[in-house]
Design a protein around this motif. Structure first.
Motif, PDB file in Angstrom:
ATOM      1  N   SER A 175      -6.162 -17.364 -27.558  1.00 48.30           N
ATOM      2  CA  SER A 175      -6.918 -18.488 -28.108  1.00 48.30           C
ATOM      3  C   SER A 175      -6.140 -19.087 -29.272  1.00 48.30           C
ATOM      4  O   SER A 175      -5.780 -18.383 -30.219  1.00 48.30           O
ATOM      5  CB  SER A 175      -8.299 -18.010 -28.576  1.00 48.30           C
ATOM      6  N   ALA A 176      -5.856 -20.388 -29.189  1.00 50.52           N
ATOM      7  CA  ALA A 176      -5.043 -21.042 -30.215  1.00 50.52           C
ATOM      8  C   ALA A 176      -5.378 -22.516 -30.267  1.00 50.52           C
ATOM      9  O   ALA A 176      -6.045 -23.057 -29.384  1.00 50.52           O
ATOM     10  CB  ALA A 176      -3.559 -20.845 -29.913  1.00 50.52           C
ATOM     11  N   HIS A 177      -4.916 -23.194 -31.320  1.00 47.15           N
ATOM     12  CA  HIS A 177      -5.088 -24.638 -31.406  1.00 47.15           C
ATOM     13  C   HIS A 177      -3.916 -25.253 -32.161  1.00 47.15           C
ATOM     14  O   HIS A 177      -3.233 -24.590 -32.943  1.00 47.15           O
ATOM     15  CB  HIS A 177      -6.417 -25.019 -32.069  1.00 47.15           C
ATOM     16  N   PHE A 178      -3.665 -26.539 -31.862  1.00 49.93           N
ATOM     17  CA  PHE A 178      -2.656 -27.313 -32.570  1.00 49.93           C
ATOM     18  C   PHE A 178      -3.291 -27.959 -33.796  1.00 49.93           C
ATOM     19  O   PHE A 178      -4.376 -28.532 -33.713  1.00 49.93           O
ATOM     20  CB  PHE A 178      -2.094 -28.433 -31.686  1.00 49.93           C
ATOM     21  N   SER A 179      -2.598 -27.898 -34.923  1.00 46.97           N
ATOM     22  CA  SER A 179      -2.997 -28.705 -36.074  1.00 46.97           C
ATOM     23  C   SER A 179      -2.695 -30.172 -35.766  1.00 46.97           C
ATOM     24  O   SER A 179      -1.954 -30.478 -34.822  1.00 46.97           O
ATOM     25  CB  SER A 179      -2.235 -28.255 -37.320  1.00 46.97           C
ATOM     26  N   PRO A 180      -3.267 -31.119 -36.526  1.00 47.52           N
ATOM     27  CA  PRO A 180      -2.938 -32.531 -36.308  1.00 47.52           C
ATOM     28  C   PRO A 180      -1.421 -32.734 -36.291  1.00 47.52           C
ATOM     29  O   PRO A 180      -0.692 -32.125 -37.072  1.00 47.52           O
ATOM     30  CB  PRO A 180      -3.592 -33.230 -37.501  1.00 47.52           C
ATOM     31  N   GLN A 181      -0.956 -33.581 -35.388  1.00 53.59           N
ATOM     32  CA  GLN A 181       0.478 -33.775 -35.201  1.00 53.59           C
ATOM     33  C   GLN A 181       0.779 -35.244 -34.965  1.00 53.59           C
ATOM     34  O   GLN A 181      -0.127 -36.071 -34.805  1.00 53.59           O
ATOM     35  CB  GLN A 181       0.978 -32.942 -34.012  1.00 53.59           C
ATOM     36  N   THR A 182       2.052 -35.582 -34.932  1.00 54.18           N
ATOM     37  CA  THR A 182       2.498 -36.949 -34.686  1.00 54.18           C
ATOM     38  C   THR A 182       3.372 -36.982 -33.447  1.00 54.18           C
ATOM     39  O   THR A 182       4.392 -36.285 -33.375  1.00 54.18           O
ATOM     40  CB  THR A 182       3.288 -37.489 -35.894  1.00 54.18           C
ATOM     41  N   VAL A 189      -2.824 -19.282 -34.273  1.00 53.38           N
ATOM     42  CA  VAL A 189      -3.422 -18.180 -33.523  1.00 53.38           C
ATOM     43  C   VAL A 189      -4.134 -17.295 -34.538  1.00 53.38           C
ATOM     44  O   VAL A 189      -3.519 -16.457 -35.185  1.00 53.38           O
ATOM     45  CB  VAL A 189      -2.361 -17.382 -32.745  1.00 53.38           C
ATOM     46  N   GLY A 190      -5.438 -17.510 -34.700  1.00 57.32           N
ATOM     47  CA  GLY A 190      -6.144 -16.832 -35.783  1.00 57.32           C
ATOM     48  C   GLY A 190      -5.561 -17.280 -37.111  1.00 57.32           C
ATOM     49  O   GLY A 190      -5.471 -18.476 -37.411  1.00 57.32           O
ATOM     50  N   SER A 191      -5.113 -16.316 -37.914  1.00 57.54           N
ATOM     51  CA  SER A 191      -4.509 -16.636 -39.210  1.00 57.54           C
ATOM     52  C   SER A 191      -2.988 -16.770 -39.117  1.00 57.54           C
ATOM     53  O   SER A 191      -2.328 -17.041 -40.116  1.00 57.54           O
ATOM     54  CB  SER A 191      -4.860 -15.544 -40.229  1.00 57.54           C
ATOM     55  N   ILE A 192      -2.456 -16.589 -37.916  1.00 58.62           N
ATOM     56  CA  ILE A 192      -1.007 -16.701 -37.717  1.00 58.62           C
ATOM     57  C   ILE A 192      -0.663 -18.162 -37.445  1.00 58.62           C
ATOM     58  O   ILE A 192      -1.273 -18.808 -36.597  1.00 58.62           O
ATOM     59  CB  ILE A 192      -0.550 -15.820 -36.536  1.00 58.62           C
ATOM     60  N   LYS A 193       0.343 -18.678 -38.155  1.00 56.06           N
ATOM     61  CA  LYS A 193       0.722 -20.083 -38.024  1.00 56.06           C
ATOM     62  C   LYS A 193       2.229 -20.166 -37.807  1.00 56.06           C
ATOM     63  O   LYS A 193       3.000 -19.511 -38.501  1.00 56.06           O
ATOM     64  CB  LYS A 193       0.325 -20.873 -39.266  1.00 56.06           C
ATOM     65  N   PHE A 194       2.627 -20.992 -36.857  1.00 61.31           N
ATOM     66  CA  PHE A 194       4.044 -21.205 -36.601  1.00 61.31           C
ATOM     67  C   PHE A 194       4.191 -22.542 -35.875  1.00 61.31           C
ATOM     68  O   PHE A 194       3.217 -23.103 -35.362  1.00 61.31           O
ATOM     69  CB  PHE A 194       4.651 -20.066 -35.773  1.00 61.31           C
ATOM     70  N   HIS A 195       5.417 -23.064 -35.839  1.00 59.01           N
ATOM     71  CA  HIS A 195       5.683 -24.364 -35.210  1.00 59.01           C
ATOM     72  C   HIS A 195       6.393 -24.167 -33.871  1.00 59.01           C
ATOM     73  O   HIS A 195       7.146 -23.207 -33.679  1.00 59.01           O
ATOM     74  CB  HIS A 195       6.545 -25.233 -36.126  1.00 59.01           C
ATOM     75  N   VAL A 196       6.143 -25.095 -32.962  1.00 60.24           N
ATOM     76  CA  VAL A 196       6.839 -25.123 -31.671  1.00 60.24           C
ATOM     77  C   VAL A 196       7.417 -26.518 -31.467  1.00 60.24           C
ATOM     78  O   VAL A 196       6.960 -27.491 -32.067  1.00 60.24           O
ATOM     79  CB  VAL A 196       5.894 -24.771 -30.495  1.00 60.24           C
ATOM     80  N   ASP A 197       8.434 -26.593 -30.640  1.00 58.78           N
ATOM     81  CA  ASP A 197       9.035 -27.882 -30.284  1.00 58.78           C
ATOM     82  C   ASP A 197       8.382 -28.394 -29.007  1.00 58.78           C
ATOM     83  O   ASP A 197       8.383 -27.700 -27.981  1.00 58.78           O
ATOM     84  CB  ASP A 197      10.541 -27.738 -30.074  1.00 58.78           C
ATOM     85  N   TYR A 198       7.819 -29.604 -29.108  1.00 58.99           N
ATOM     86  CA  TYR A 198       7.170 -30.225 -27.947  1.00 58.99           C
ATOM     87  C   TYR A 198       7.962 -31.463 -27.572  1.00 58.99           C
ATOM     88  O   TYR A 198       8.124 -32.383 -28.385  1.00 58.99           O
ATOM     89  CB  TYR A 198       5.725 -30.608 -28.286  1.00 58.99           C
ATOM     90  N   GLN A 199       8.483 -31.495 -26.356  1.00 60.10           N
ATOM     91  CA  GLN A 199       9.261 -32.650 -25.896  1.00 60.10           C
ATOM     92  C   GLN A 199       9.048 -32.814 -24.399  1.00 60.10           C
ATOM     93  O   GLN A 199       9.371 -31.917 -23.620  1.00 60.10           O
ATOM     94  CB  GLN A 199      10.743 -32.469 -26.218  1.00 60.10           C
ATOM     95  N   LYS A 200       8.483 -33.963 -24.008  1.00 55.76           N
ATOM     96  CA  LYS A 200       8.160 -34.224 -22.616  1.00 55.76           C
ATOM     97  C   LYS A 200       8.553 -35.651 -22.251  1.00 55.76           C
ATOM     98  O   LYS A 200       8.645 -36.535 -23.114  1.00 55.76           O
ATOM     99  CB  LYS A 200       6.660 -34.038 -22.352  1.00 55.76           C
ATOM    100  N   THR A 201       8.767 -35.879 -20.969  1.00 54.92           N
ATOM    101  CA  THR A 201       8.920 -37.229 -20.454  1.00 54.92           C
ATOM    102  C   THR A 201       7.851 -37.460 -19.387  1.00 54.92           C
ATOM    103  O   THR A 201       7.492 -36.540 -18.651  1.00 54.92           O
ATOM    104  CB  THR A 201      10.315 -37.452 -19.842  1.00 54.92           C
ATOM    105  N   VAL A 202       7.347 -38.678 -19.361  1.00 50.72           N
ATOM    106  CA  VAL A 202       6.342 -39.048 -18.361  1.00 50.72           C
ATOM    107  C   VAL A 202       6.814 -40.308 -17.652  1.00 50.72           C
ATOM    108  O   VAL A 202       7.411 -41.199 -18.258  1.00 50.72           O
ATOM    109  CB  VAL A 202       4.957 -39.288 -18.998  1.00 50.72           C
TER     110      VAL A 202
END
Length: 331
Positions: free
Chosen positions: A101-108, A180-193
């Motif tokens: 169970s996880a969520h993304f913080s607001p992003q751009t 993820v709970g109190s654990i926070k880290f960043h991921v790279d998101y890159q997609k083409t549509v």
């Protein structure tokens, strides 16, 4: 004698050899005395393993999940255009699988066109996205966000592809924080549509031409009904679109579609025609308007919204090949 015997017995007991312990017995005795040291050591080892999983394995699993995810843009609306900004709404659906169970913080979201090999992507606009709960299916919608044009050349290229291509590719990237709970880290998101474009406005149909007995104040002397197809998922507010009109090599004035907004599907519009006065009154012209399946050439001239020429709409339309419309198409 008794005292002496007791003395000798005592001396013998004191001088008897010490009991010899094995290594295993010595280790057990050492552990019994120092158990707390080994307990702390075991806890530290377990903690190191757990932290390794948390700060190593979980981010890696999350990045792999992001890499495997897909996004589908269901609709984009670009309205209130100017040469520096516009208003955008976007509906999209992301498909992902998260083992926790996880969520993304607001992003751009940064939008760009995929570059040629060896070149860096150029972001032409940004779109703020609110907090997202990571689920197998995520709906990502934004409404009426005023967005600045960050790079004119890149955005002009994007606009040209939207208007003139049958399909086009849009790149989206961000660097969101995963919680993820109190654990926070960043991921790279890159997609083409891959998106459907407006395909050069091909397939315009013209019907019901009507010569006016008296010209309107703006010079309009003929109406035509028009149908402009939009096979894309883009909604595009154009404003007043003016096109030069000809039949074969013969110029027959110009036409204006006022307050044009192109929605996905068939767009039915009223066209205000400005035909030269010496031509519109001739019997030949009036008769030619009844000919079935007549090819009319439309060449974009200008796009004006709120009194301003919108260059990123106007230039791609003017640079594109003329559109072949059909007057009085077969029913």
């Amino acid at each position: 004698m008794s005292d002496k015997g007791d003395k000798i017995e005592t001396i013998e007991d004191a001088g008897s050899p010490a009991y010899s312990q094995t290594r295993g017995q010595k280790f057990k005795r050492h552990c019994a005395r120092r158990w707390w040291i080994y307990l702390i050591g075991a806890i530290l080892v377990i903690l190191a393993v757990v932290l390794g999983i948390i700060f190593g394995a979980i981010p890696k699993i999350a990045q792999n999940s992001v890499n495997d995810s897909t996004i589908q843009v269901d609709g984009i609306a670009i309205t209130d255009p100017s040469n520096t900004q516009f208003t955008i709404s976007m509906n999209s659906t992301a498909h992902s699988h998260s083992p926790v169970s996880a969520h993304f913080s607001p992003q751009t979201f940064e939008m760009y066109l995929p570059p040629a090999a060896g070149q860096q992507p150029v972001t032409f606009m940004e779109l703020s996205i609110g907090e997202l709960q990571i689920q197998d299916v995520m709906t990502i919608n934004v409404s009426n966000v005023v967005t600045n044009i960050l790079n004119n050349d890149a955005y002009n290229n994007f606009s040209a592809q939207v208007l003139n291509n049958e399909t086009m590719v849009l790149g989206i990237k961000s660097n969101p924080q995963v919680n993820v709970g109190s654990i926070k880290f960043h991921v790279d998101y890159q997609k083409t549509v891959t998106l459907k474009g407006l395909n050069g406005l091909k397939g315009i149909l013209l019907t019901n031409p009507q010569i006016l007995n008296e010209s309107l104040e703006d010079g309009t002397n003929m109406y035509t009904d028009g149908m402009i197809p939009n096979p894309s998922s883009f909604t595009l507010q154009v404003g007043d679109l003016t096109v030069d009109v000809s039949a074969g090599p013969i110029p027959i004035g110009y036409a204006v579609v006022k307050n044009l907004t192109l929605y996905p599907g068939d767009n039915h519009v009223k066209i205000y025609n400005h035909v030269p006065a010496d031509l519109v009154k001739t019997e030949f012209f009036a008769k030619s308007l009844t000919f079935p399946n007549t090819t009319i050439t439309l060449t974009a001239n200008s796009t004006v919204f709120n009194g301003q020429h919108i260059e990123w709409l106007e230039k791609p339309l003017k640079d594109a090949p003329p559109v072949m419309a059909i007057l009085n198409p077969p029913q």
